[in-house]
Design a protein around this motif. Structure first.
Motif, short mmCIF file in Angstrom:
data_model
loop_
_atom_site.label_atom_id
_atom_site.label_comp_id
_atom_site.label_asym_id
_atom_site.label_seq_id
_atom_site.Cartn_x
_atom_site.Cartn_y
_atom_site.Cartn_z
N ASN A 87 68.92 22.44 97.69
CA ASN A 87 67.49 22.33 98.03
C ASN A 87 66.77 21.53 96.94
OD1 ASN A 87 65.07 22.77 99.43
ND2 ASN A 87 64.68 24.70 98.36
N ASP A 109 64.67 19.03 96.96
CA ASP A 109 63.26 18.71 97.15
C ASP A 109 62.39 19.96 97.32
OD1 ASP A 109 64.27 19.49 99.55
OD2 ASP A 109 63.80 17.63 100.63
N LYS A 130 61.98 21.93 99.74
CA LYS A 130 61.30 22.07 101.03
C LYS A 130 61.59 23.41 101.68
CE LYS A 130 60.91 17.18 102.31
NZ LYS A 130 61.27 16.15 103.31
N ARG A 172 61.75 27.25 101.82
CA ARG A 172 61.03 28.32 101.13
C ARG A 172 61.80 29.64 101.22
NH1 ARG A 172 55.65 26.65 100.35
NH2 ARG A 172 55.17 24.69 101.41
#
Length: 411
Positions: A313, A315, A317, A319
């Motif tokens: 993960n 970046d 993005k 959650r």
């Protein structure tokens, strides 16, 4: 004139006699069929085979097994790789500006700095005591050496007195005096060594005091244990933090985990290191990763096993806490794609399907569902080529003969 009633009664009696007792003869006289003769003679005719009209009509599809890439489907959610509440280990006033939630922190970055107070002075005092303790060691070592020298001298005098006494040149009193001097010297050595040990113990105690004061001073600087994002503001400037009070919460989202629970019927199909993919809810897209953990202990309430999948993960993005539909790859299998409506239960409650053999006799096979699709379900447990009853399976049982109508399978 009573002759006519008498004749009528005789005629009626003759008719009843012929109709009841001589019925076969009467039927034969009038040309009745063989079946009527048998019925008239109270004979049971031979049972004929059940006609096709009396068999239950069913609809059958001829299905062939296909090799598919099996996958275990789970419902789960995303979870942070790490999350920790960074707390204070001592009590002091915060003297640093707070970091705001959402900020990125690196490993070792200062999150909260606390007021030193008198802790620096306590450290210097401990260091001074350590230096003093170290200075006592040379003096104690000198005393030990001096005591050992006196012991050697006393032993020499004792040896000389002993030889002179044996030759008659020294009195017994002198020999006893030399023995007492040796004992006194040995006691002096023991005392000097005890003083040296006490000096060394003083050094160790002073070093412990320095370490404690230094640790207390280090606790005033609260650092990030790993890189991540702040989920809360750090402690406000001027606030008093007690031991155990929260400085801030850090969460690490790269890599991120997918967490799901595998049913006990499918846990043996999943291995650590298997490839997995997931579709995130609310347009979160699709992600891929590998299985990193499978629990060895089942949840006592649901009888399922926790599994974790690590997903890159970079970046950030993805959650923490997003719902995910997870597919974990497992070994391929030969399976049949069947309509879900064709599934049924036998008298023991076993899930399966009813088939038709070459003699149109119904057979039941237990099956296991390995995947659910919009076109049907993939099941295992059937022969490579199976004539599956897709309509009417609920109206027949195993072992009965049916009248099948074969339907072409639509792909």
């Amino acid at each position: 004139m009573r002759i006519f009633p008498i004749l009528a009664a005789i005629a009626m009696a003759a008719f009843l006699y012929m109709a009841i007792l001589e019925r076969p003869t009467l039927l034969a006289f009038f040309g009745a069929g063989e079946e009527e003769k048998a019925e008239a003679a109270n004979e049971t005719p031979v049972a004929a085979p059940i006609s096709a009209e009396k068999r239950v009509k069913v609809v059958v599809e001829r299905l062939n097994a296909q090799s598919i890439d099996s996958a275990v489907v789970l419902r789960g959610q995303t979870a942070a790789a790490r999350q920790v509440d960074v707390k204070a280990e001592t009590s002091a006033i915060v003297v640093s500006e707070p970091l705001r939630k959402g900020a990125k922190v690196e490993t070792g970055q200062i999150m909260c700095r606390l007021d030193e107070g008198t802790r620096r002075a306590a450290l210097e005092q401990a260091r001074a005591q350590l230096a003093e303790a170290k200075s006592r060691v040379p003096e104690a070592q000198a005393r030990v050496q001096e005591a050992q020298a006196r012991l050697e001298e006393a032993k020499i005098n004792q040896n000389a007195s002993s030889r002179l006494n044996e030759g008659g040149f020294a009195s017994t009193t002198r020999l006893a005096s030399s023995d007492a001097a040796v004992a006194t010297a040995e006691a002096g050595v023991s005392s000097a060594q005890s003083g040296l040990s006490a000096a060394q113990s003083g050094i160790e105690a002073a070093q412990a005091a320095v370490a404690g004061a230094q640790t207390e001073l280090d606790r005033l600087v609260i650092e990030a244990p790993f890189g991540g994002l702040l989920e809360s503001d750090t402690a406000e400037l001027g606030s008093l933090l007690q031991a155990g009070a929260l400085c801030g919460t850090i969460i690490q989202l790269d890599p991120i985990k997918l967490v799901g629970f595998i049913p006990e019927t499918q846990v043996n199909r999943v291995q650590v290191g298997a490839m997995a993919g997931a579709r995130l809810a609310a347009g979160g897209g699709e992600v891929r990763g590998k299985v990193t953990f499978i629990s060895r202990s089942a949840d006592p309430q649901t009888r399922t096993f926790l599994t974790e999948i690590e997903v890159p993960n970079p970046d950030l993005k993805i959650r923490d806490g997003q719902t995910a539909e997870i597919l974990i790859a497992s070994e391929g299998a030969d399976a049949h794609l069947v309509p879900q409506s064709a599934l049924t239960l036998n008298d023991e409650g076993t899930l399966g399907m009813r088939l038709v053999d070459d003699n149109n006799i119904v057979d039941f096979r237990a099956v296991e569902i390995i995947r659910d699709t919009s076109k049907g379900v993939w099941v295992t447990g059937l022969p490579m080529q199976a004539n599956v009853i897709v309509v009417g399976q609920e109206y027949v049982v195993e072992g009965v003969e049916v009248d099948p109508t074969f339907r072409e399978v639509t792909q």
